[in-house]
Design an enzyme around this catalytic site. Structure first.
Site, PDB file in Angstrom:
ATOM      1  N   LYS A  26      -5.083  12.142  -6.206  1.00 46.54           N
ATOM      2  CA  LYS A  26      -3.874  11.991  -6.965  1.00 46.54           C
ATOM      3  C   LYS A  26      -3.296  10.823  -6.332  1.00 46.54           C
ATOM      4  O   LYS A  26      -3.295  10.573  -5.099  1.00 46.54           O
ATOM      5  CB  LYS A  26      -3.199  13.304  -6.914  1.00 46.54           C
ATOM      6  CG  LYS A  26      -2.233  13.445  -5.695  1.00 46.54           C
ATOM      7  CD  LYS A  26      -1.026  12.753  -5.451  1.00 46.54           C
ATOM      8  CE  LYS A  26      -0.602  13.193  -4.004  1.00 46.54           C
ATOM      9  NZ  LYS A  26       0.389  12.479  -3.286  1.00 46.54           N
ATOM     10  N   ALA A  32      -4.419  10.299   3.747  1.00 44.29           N
ATOM     11  CA  ALA A  32      -4.363   9.162   3.011  1.00 44.29           C
ATOM     12  C   ALA A  32      -3.141   9.190   2.115  1.00 44.29           C
ATOM     13  O   ALA A  32      -2.852   7.989   1.580  1.00 44.29           O
ATOM     14  CB  ALA A  32      -5.509   8.772   2.230  1.00 44.29           C
ATOM     15  N   GLY A  33      -2.605  10.336   1.971  1.00 42.64           N
ATOM     16  CA  GLY A  33      -1.389  10.238   0.661  1.00 42.64           C
ATOM     17  C   GLY A  33      -2.017  10.543  -0.377  1.00 42.64           C
ATOM     18  O   GLY A  33      -1.326  10.226  -1.574  1.00 42.64           O
ATOM     19  N   LEU A  34      -3.248  10.821  -0.747  1.00 45.61           N
ATOM     20  CA  LEU A  34      -3.985  10.966  -1.873  1.00 45.61           C
ATOM     21  C   LEU A  34      -4.404  12.651  -2.306  1.00 45.61           C
ATOM     22  O   LEU A  34      -5.116  12.852  -3.117  1.00 45.61           O
ATOM     23  CB  LEU A  34      -5.217  10.472  -2.139  1.00 45.61           C
ATOM     24  CG  LEU A  34      -5.285   8.801  -1.840  1.00 45.61           C
ATOM     25  CD1 LEU A  34      -6.540   8.142  -1.648  1.00 45.61           C
ATOM     26  CD2 LEU A  34      -4.473   8.004  -2.829  1.00 45.61           C
ATOM     27  N   ALA A  35      -3.749  13.272  -1.449  1.00 48.33           N
ATOM     28  CA  ALA A  35      -3.904  14.865  -1.746  1.00 48.33           C
ATOM     29  C   ALA A  35      -5.376  15.361  -1.789  1.00 48.33           C
ATOM     30  O   ALA A  35      -5.723  16.454  -2.271  1.00 48.33           O
ATOM     31  CB  ALA A  35      -3.257  15.455  -3.067  1.00 48.33           C
ATOM     32  N   ASP A  69       1.271  20.410  -2.392  1.00 48.13           N
ATOM     33  CA  ASP A  69       0.471  19.514  -3.553  1.00 48.13           C
ATOM     34  C   ASP A  69      -0.300  20.280  -4.254  1.00 48.13           C
ATOM     35  O   ASP A  69      -0.974  19.779  -5.349  1.00 48.13           O
ATOM     36  CB  ASP A  69      -0.046  18.410  -2.896  1.00 48.13           C
ATOM     37  CG  ASP A  69       1.098  17.150  -2.444  1.00 48.13           C
ATOM     38  OD1 ASP A  69       2.064  17.096  -3.295  1.00 48.13           O
ATOM     39  OD2 ASP A  69       0.658  16.321  -1.894  1.00 48.13           O
TER      40      ASP A  69
HETATM   41  O1  C5P Z   1       3.363  21.875   2.052  1.00 47.41           O
HETATM   42  P1  C5P Z   1       2.663  21.267   3.136  1.00 47.41           P
HETATM   43  O2  C5P Z   1       2.024  21.829   4.171  1.00 47.41           O
HETATM   44  O3  C5P Z   1       1.705  20.018   2.320  1.00 47.41           O
HETATM   45  O4  C5P Z   1       3.597  20.203   3.779  1.00 47.41           O
HETATM   46  C1  C5P Z   1       3.530  19.532   4.807  1.00 47.41           C
HETATM   47  C2  C5P Z   1       4.733  19.411   5.543  1.00 47.41           C
HETATM   48  O5  C5P Z   1       5.559  18.358   4.839  1.00 47.41           O
HETATM   49  C3  C5P Z   1       5.681  20.508   5.745  1.00 47.41           C
HETATM   50  O6  C5P Z   1       5.656  21.158   6.893  1.00 47.41           O
HETATM   51  C4  C5P Z   1       6.976  20.083   5.565  1.00 47.41           C
HETATM   52  O7  C5P Z   1       7.705  19.312   6.814  1.00 47.41           O
HETATM   53  C5  C5P Z   1       6.970  18.767   4.775  1.00 47.41           C
HETATM   54  N1  C5P Z   1       7.438  18.988   3.261  1.00 47.41           N
HETATM   55  C6  C5P Z   1       8.663  18.885   3.078  1.00 47.41           C
HETATM   56  N2  C5P Z   1       9.036  19.195   1.707  1.00 47.41           N
HETATM   57  C7  C5P Z   1       8.153  19.184   0.595  1.00 47.41           C
HETATM   58  C8  C5P Z   1       6.679  19.166   1.108  1.00 47.41           C
HETATM   59  C9  C5P Z   1       6.426  19.059   2.302  1.00 47.41           C
HETATM   60  O8  C5P Z   1       9.766  18.973   3.886  1.00 47.41           O
HETATM   61  N3  C5P Z   1       8.501  19.325  -0.607  1.00 47.41           N
END
Ligand code: C5P
Length: 283
Positions: free
Chosen positions: A9, A96-99, A135
Site C-alpha cells: 500500500k 519500508a512504509g508499504l505495509a 494497517d
Molecule cells: O498498530 P501498529 O503495531 O502497526 O503500530 C505500531 C506503533 O505505531 C504503535 O506501537 C504506536 O506507537 C504507533 N501508532 C500510533 N497510532 C496509530 C498507529 C500506530 O501511535 N494510529
C-alpha cells in the site's frame, strides 16, 4: 494449498490529528494498493503452525504478523490452531512504509476465513486484523480508501485514475513508534490538504490529487534523512512526476506519473542508486 496476493500500500496523504490516552494517534490518510505484492500460501499439513519465507532475516515466530494473525483468527474462531504451514515469497521491501507485514497478515486472515467457509464477515475480519496492527484492516479492504481513526475507519473511494507509480526505498531504517514519538514533540508546520485530495478523487482528477500528496511524518525526520527523501523527490519531479511524497512511516518515497515513459525513466535513474526501487501501478 491456498494462495493469496498480498499487495503493497502507499499513502497519497498522511495527517496526524491527535493523540489518544492509550498513546495511539488519530490519523487521516488516503491510501492505495499497488500491484507490487508478496505471494502468500498456506498448506494445512505438518504437525504445528510453521512459517518460512525467502528472506532469512524475517522472524518466523510471533513477531511475524502472519503468525500473530493466525493465532488471533483461531482465538476469535474459538478453535485450536490446526497444523498449517505459511509460506511467504517476499517482494515488498521490509520496514519500508508499504505495509508489507500488515498485508501479509491480511492475506493470511483472508485465506483462513475462506478455508473455514467464511465464519467472519469482512467487518469482523477487520476487527481481528485491528488487533494484529493498525494497517491490517485497510489491507483487508484494499483499493483506494480514506482511512481514519487509528486505522479502523475505512471509507472506499472512487478508484485512482490510471497512472504509473515508482517506489524508491532509501537504505535507512525508521522506527514507527519512534517517529510517532518525535512528531509528538514537534509542532507540525505543514499538513496535507486532505479535503482537496478527496475532492480530486471524486472528480477523477489525477493532477489535483498528485499535487496535494503530502505526509506529515517528513517533518519528523532527521536533517540527513530529510535530505535523502528530498533528493529522491527532486529526481521524481525532474523526471516529470505529477507528485511525490513519503509513504507511511517511510522511508519509501512514491512518485506518481501520468506517462509510462517518464515513470520508467525515473525508475531506471533511481534504480542505479537505490536497489529497492520498483515500477508499479494501482490495483
Ligand atoms: O498498530 P501498529 O503495531 O502497526 O503500530 C505500531 C506503533 O505505531 C504503535 O506501537 C504506536 O506507537 C504507533 N501508532 C500510533 N497510532 C496509530 C498507529 C500506530 O501511535 N494510529
Amino acid at each position: 494449498m491456498y494462495h493469496e496476493k498480498s499487495y503493497a500500500k502507499i499513502n497519497l496523504s498522511l495527517d496526524i490529528l491527535g493523540k489518544r490516552d492509550n498513546g495511539y494517534h488519530d490519523l487521516a490518510m488516503v491510501m492505495q494498493t499497488v500491484r507490487l505484492c508478496d505471494e502468500i500460501s498456506i498448506n494445512f499439513q505438518g504437525d504445528r503452525l510453521t512459517l518460512s519465507s525467502n528472506l532469512s532475516f524475517l522472524p518466523t515466530g510471533e513477531k511475524n504478523l502472519a503468525v500473530k494473525a493466525t493465532r488471533l483468527f483461531y482465538e476469535a474462531y474459538k478453535k485450536e490452531i490446526p497444523p498449517l504451514h505459511i509460506s511467504m515469497e517476499k517482494k515488498i521491501p521490509v520496514c519500508a512504509g508499504l505495509a508489507g507485514g500488515s498485508g501479509n497478515a491480511a492475506a493470511v486472515l483472508k485465506i483462513l476465513n475462506n478455508h473455514h467457509n467464511s465464519p467472519f464477515t469482512q467487518k469482523e475480519l477487520c476487527e481481528i486484523g485491528e488487533k494484529v496492527g493498525s494497517d491490517v484492516p485497510y489491507c483487508i479492504v484494499g483499493g483506494t480508501a480514506f482511512v481514519e481513526g487509528t486505522g479502523e475507519i475505512i471509507t472506499p473511494l472512487s478508484p485512482l485514475p490510471p497512472c504509473y507509480i515508482v517506489l524508491c526505498k532509501p537504505n535507512f531504517p525508521i522506527s514507527t513508534p519512534e517517529l510517532f514519538h518525535t512528531i509528538d514533540a514537534i509542532k507540525i508546520k505543514h499538513r496535507p490538504d486532505t479535503k482537496g485530495i478527496l475532492q480530486g478523487m471524486a472528480d477523477g482528477d489525477l493532477n489535483s490529487i498528485a499535487c496535494r500528496m503530502f505526509n506529515v511524518f517528513e517533518q519528523a525526520l532527521t536533517p540527513r534523512q530529510q535530505f535523502i527523501i528530498e533528493e529522491i523527490k527532486s529526481v521524481f519531479t525532474d523526471q516529470g512526476a505529477l507528485g511525490a511524497s513519503m509513504s507511511g512511516s517511510g522511508p519509501t518515497v512514491i512518485g506518481l506519473f501520468a506517462q509510462k515513459e517518464k515513470a520508467m525513466f525515473a525508475y531506471e535513474t533511481l534504480l542505479a542508486d537505490y536497489p529497492d526501487t520498483f515500477f508499479t501501478t494501482p490495483v
